[in-house]
Design a protein around this motif. Structure first.
Motif, mmCIF file in Angstrom:
data_model
loop_
_atom_site.group_PDB
_atom_site.id
_atom_site.type_symbol
_atom_site.label_atom_id
_atom_site.label_comp_id
_atom_site.label_asym_id
_atom_site.label_seq_id
_atom_site.Cartn_x
_atom_site.Cartn_y
_atom_site.Cartn_z
ATOM 1 N N PRO A 246 0.791 -1.230 0.000
ATOM 2 C CA PRO A 246 0.000 0.000 0.000
ATOM 3 C C PRO A 246 0.825 1.283 0.000
ATOM 4 O O PRO A 246 0.415 2.272 -0.582
ATOM 5 C CB PRO A 246 -0.831 -0.095 1.280
ATOM 6 C CG PRO A 246 -0.643 -1.460 1.812
ATOM 7 C CD PRO A 246 0.506 -2.094 1.111
ATOM 8 N N ASN A 247 1.990 1.283 0.636
ATOM 9 C CA ASN A 247 2.784 2.523 0.673
ATOM 10 C C ASN A 247 3.267 2.909 -0.730
ATOM 11 O O ASN A 247 3.321 4.082 -1.069
ATOM 12 C CB ASN A 247 3.956 2.401 1.641
ATOM 13 C CG ASN A 247 4.934 1.316 1.243
ATOM 14 O OD1 ASN A 247 4.556 0.313 0.627
ATOM 15 N ND2 ASN A 247 6.191 1.486 1.589
ATOM 16 N N ILE A 248 3.579 1.932 -1.577
ATOM 17 C CA ILE A 248 4.000 2.220 -2.948
ATOM 18 C C ILE A 248 2.794 2.627 -3.783
ATOM 19 O O ILE A 248 2.852 3.577 -4.559
ATOM 20 C CB ILE A 248 4.721 1.007 -3.573
ATOM 21 C CG1 ILE A 248 6.055 0.781 -2.856
ATOM 22 C CG2 ILE A 248 4.932 1.218 -5.070
ATOM 23 C CD1 ILE A 248 6.791 -0.445 -3.328
ATOM 24 N N LYS A 249 1.689 1.924 -3.573
ATOM 25 C CA LYS A 249 0.482 2.240 -4.328
ATOM 26 C C LYS A 249 0.047 3.678 -4.026
ATOM 27 O O LYS A 249 -0.302 4.436 -4.934
ATOM 28 C CB LYS A 249 -0.638 1.254 -3.976
ATOM 29 C CG LYS A 249 -1.880 1.431 -4.808
ATOM 30 C CD LYS A 249 -2.898 0.356 -4.497
ATOM 31 C CE LYS A 249 -4.141 0.523 -5.349
ATOM 32 N NZ LYS A 249 -5.125 -0.517 -5.086
ATOM 33 N N TRP A 250 0.091 4.078 -2.773
ATOM 34 C CA TRP A 250 -0.291 5.432 -2.389
ATOM 35 C C TRP A 250 0.615 6.451 -3.063
ATOM 36 O O TRP A 250 0.157 7.477 -3.569
ATOM 37 C CB TRP A 250 -0.222 5.588 -0.864
ATOM 38 C CG TRP A 250 -0.599 6.972 -0.431
ATOM 39 C CD1 TRP A 250 -1.850 7.430 -0.199
ATOM 40 C CD2 TRP A 250 0.284 8.062 -0.197
ATOM 41 N NE1 TRP A 250 -1.813 8.762 0.155
ATOM 42 C CE2 TRP A 250 -0.510 9.172 0.170
ATOM 43 C CE3 TRP A 250 1.659 8.221 -0.259
ATOM 44 C CZ2 TRP A 250 0.044 10.411 0.465
ATOM 45 C CZ3 TRP A 250 2.205 9.468 0.030
ATOM 46 C CH2 TRP A 250 1.397 10.539 0.393
ATOM 47 N N LYS A 251 1.929 6.196 -3.094
ATOM 48 C CA LYS A 251 2.872 7.124 -3.723
ATOM 49 C C LYS A 251 2.613 7.234 -5.223
ATOM 50 O O LYS A 251 2.669 8.326 -5.790
ATOM 51 C CB LYS A 251 4.312 6.673 -3.465
ATOM 52 C CG LYS A 251 4.747 6.873 -2.031
ATOM 53 C CD LYS A 251 6.130 6.321 -1.786
ATOM 54 C CE LYS A 251 6.503 6.450 -0.314
ATOM 55 N NZ LYS A 251 7.800 5.837 -0.021
ATOM 56 N N LEU B 163 -0.272 6.765 -6.713
ATOM 57 C CA LEU B 163 -1.514 7.530 -6.861
ATOM 58 C C LEU B 163 -1.256 9.023 -6.663
ATOM 59 O O LEU B 163 -1.820 9.862 -7.368
ATOM 60 C CB LEU B 163 -2.574 7.035 -5.885
ATOM 61 C CG LEU B 163 -3.174 5.661 -6.201
ATOM 62 C CD1 LEU B 163 -4.066 5.193 -5.056
ATOM 63 C CD2 LEU B 163 -3.953 5.704 -7.508
ATOM 64 N N LYS B 164 -0.405 9.354 -5.705
ATOM 65 C CA LYS B 164 -0.060 10.756 -5.452
ATOM 66 C C LYS B 164 0.656 11.354 -6.665
ATOM 67 O O LYS B 164 0.358 12.483 -7.075
ATOM 68 C CB LYS B 164 0.816 10.860 -4.194
ATOM 69 C CG LYS B 164 1.033 12.255 -3.727
ATOM 70 C CD LYS B 164 -0.253 12.855 -3.222
ATOM 71 C CE LYS B 164 0.004 14.236 -2.675
ATOM 72 N NZ LYS B 164 -1.223 14.974 -2.468
ATOM 73 N N ILE B 165 1.571 10.611 -7.270
ATOM 74 C CA ILE B 165 2.270 11.067 -8.475
ATOM 75 C C ILE B 165 1.259 11.309 -9.594
ATOM 76 O O ILE B 165 1.317 12.318 -10.291
ATOM 77 C CB ILE B 165 3.345 10.052 -8.916
ATOM 78 C CG1 ILE B 165 4.505 10.051 -7.923
ATOM 79 C CG2 ILE B 165 3.842 10.342 -10.331
ATOM 80 C CD1 ILE B 165 5.492 8.919 -8.136
ATOM 81 N N LYS B 166 0.335 10.399 -9.740
ATOM 82 C CA LYS B 166 -0.697 10.534 -10.776
ATOM 83 C C LYS B 166 -1.506 11.813 -10.551
ATOM 84 O O LYS B 166 -1.745 12.581 -11.484
ATOM 85 C CB LYS B 166 -1.616 9.316 -10.764
ATOM 86 C CG LYS B 166 -2.744 9.389 -11.765
ATOM 87 C CD LYS B 166 -3.637 8.172 -11.664
ATOM 88 C CE LYS B 166 -4.863 8.315 -12.547
ATOM 89 N NZ LYS B 166 -5.774 7.188 -12.410
ATOM 90 N N GLN B 167 -1.918 12.063 -9.306
ATOM 91 C CA GLN B 167 -2.703 13.258 -8.997
ATOM 92 C C GLN B 167 -1.905 14.532 -9.289
ATOM 93 O O GLN B 167 -2.428 15.482 -9.863
ATOM 94 C CB GLN B 167 -3.135 13.250 -7.530
ATOM 95 C CG GLN B 167 -4.184 12.210 -7.216
ATOM 96 C CD GLN B 167 -4.407 12.067 -5.712
ATOM 97 O OE1 GLN B 167 -3.621 12.558 -4.906
ATOM 98 N NE2 GLN B 167 -5.479 11.379 -5.339
ATOM 99 N N LEU B 168 -0.625 14.539 -8.915
ATOM 100 C CA LEU B 168 0.215 15.710 -9.166
ATOM 101 C C LEU B 168 0.378 15.961 -10.665
ATOM 102 O O LEU B 168 0.322 17.102 -11.118
ATOM 103 C CB LEU B 168 1.584 15.533 -8.498
ATOM 104 C CG LEU B 168 1.592 15.610 -6.976
ATOM 105 C CD1 LEU B 168 2.948 15.207 -6.424
ATOM 106 C CD2 LEU B 168 1.220 17.006 -6.507
ATOM 107 N N CYS B 169 0.570 14.899 -11.425
ATOM 108 C CA CYS B 169 0.698 15.041 -12.889
ATOM 109 C C CYS B 169 -0.589 15.600 -13.486
ATOM 110 O O CYS B 169 -0.545 16.449 -14.378
ATOM 111 C CB CYS B 169 1.048 13.710 -13.537
ATOM 112 S SG CYS B 169 2.739 13.184 -13.202
ATOM 113 N N GLN B 170 -1.723 15.155 -13.001
ATOM 114 C CA GLN B 170 -3.001 15.669 -13.497
ATOM 115 C C GLN B 170 -3.168 17.141 -13.153
ATOM 116 O O GLN B 170 -3.646 17.926 -13.968
ATOM 117 C CB GLN B 170 -4.147 14.831 -12.943
ATOM 118 C CG GLN B 170 -4.214 13.452 -13.561
ATOM 119 C CD GLN B 170 -5.204 12.522 -12.873
ATOM 120 O OE1 GLN B 170 -5.561 12.704 -11.720
ATOM 121 N NE2 GLN B 170 -5.651 11.494 -13.599
ATOM 122 N N GLU B 171 -2.753 17.536 -11.941
ATOM 123 C CA GLU B 171 -2.826 18.941 -11.543
ATOM 124 C C GLU B 171 -1.931 19.795 -12.413
ATOM 125 O O GLU B 171 -2.319 20.883 -12.852
ATOM 126 C CB GLU B 171 -2.432 19.105 -10.070
ATOM 127 C CG GLU B 171 -3.476 18.629 -9.091
ATOM 128 C CD GLU B 171 -3.017 18.765 -7.650
ATOM 129 O OE1 GLU B 171 -2.238 19.687 -7.351
ATOM 130 O OE2 GLU B 171 -3.429 17.912 -6.828
#
Length: 161
Positions: free
Chosen positions: A140-145, A147-155
């Motif tokens: 989960p810690n890698i999956k969360w990171k 997902l966070k990268i994906k969100q930042l790229c979308q922003e």
């Protein structure tokens, strides 16, 4: 000779002649086509001799659904180049890909720009093929990171547009 006229002459020397500029572009286009063929990704890929005219405006003809725009120029014009790749992809109903070779670097150092949705598909396919996708899902810690990268790229993409 004045300092300004000396600088002007130096700048004129640095300007690339049209024939050598075209040769640089063709070299990158040939490199892309050769790599697609050599790796087995698309055995039919070849440099388009009519890029910029007619229906097929992509720089590298291929059967894998990509509108490839190749740029081998000293001065980068990323957004202008990207818009060109997008226009080509709209005409051919393919995925835009911009390949840009950094100045004074080998062709192998070229960079590829693709839409985010396509990058997600590439990463998903790669991770599934390598078996790493299941491993990521279990951590989960890698999956969360990720997902966070994906969100930042979308922003970032929203802010750029």
């Amino acid at each position: 000779m004045g300092k300004m006229s000396h600088l002007r002459k130096e700048l004129e020397k640095e300007k690339m002649k049209p024939a050598s500029a075209k040769a640089k572009g063709k070299a990158l286009e040939d490199f892309i086509a050769e790599r697609l063929v050599k790796t087995g990704i698309d055995p039919t890929a070849r440099r388009s001799y009519s890029s910029g005219s007619g229906l097929n405006k992509t720089d590298v003809e291929n059967q894998i659904g990509l509108a490839i725009e190749a740029k081998n120029q000293r001065q980068a014009a990323l957004w202008k180049w990207w818009k060109q790749a997008e226009r080509q992809s709209e005409m051919t109903h393919t995925i835009p890909v911009l390949v840009a070779k950094p100045p004074q670097m080998p062709l192998e150092a070229s960079l590829a720009v693709v839409p985010w949705y396509f990058m997600e598909k590439l990463l998903t396919a790669f991770l599934r093929h390598s078996g790493a996708l299941e491993e990521v899902a279990e951590r989960p810690n890698i999956k969360w990171k990720l997902l966070k990268i994906k969100q930042l790229c979308q922003e970032i993409t929203k802010n750029i547009e």
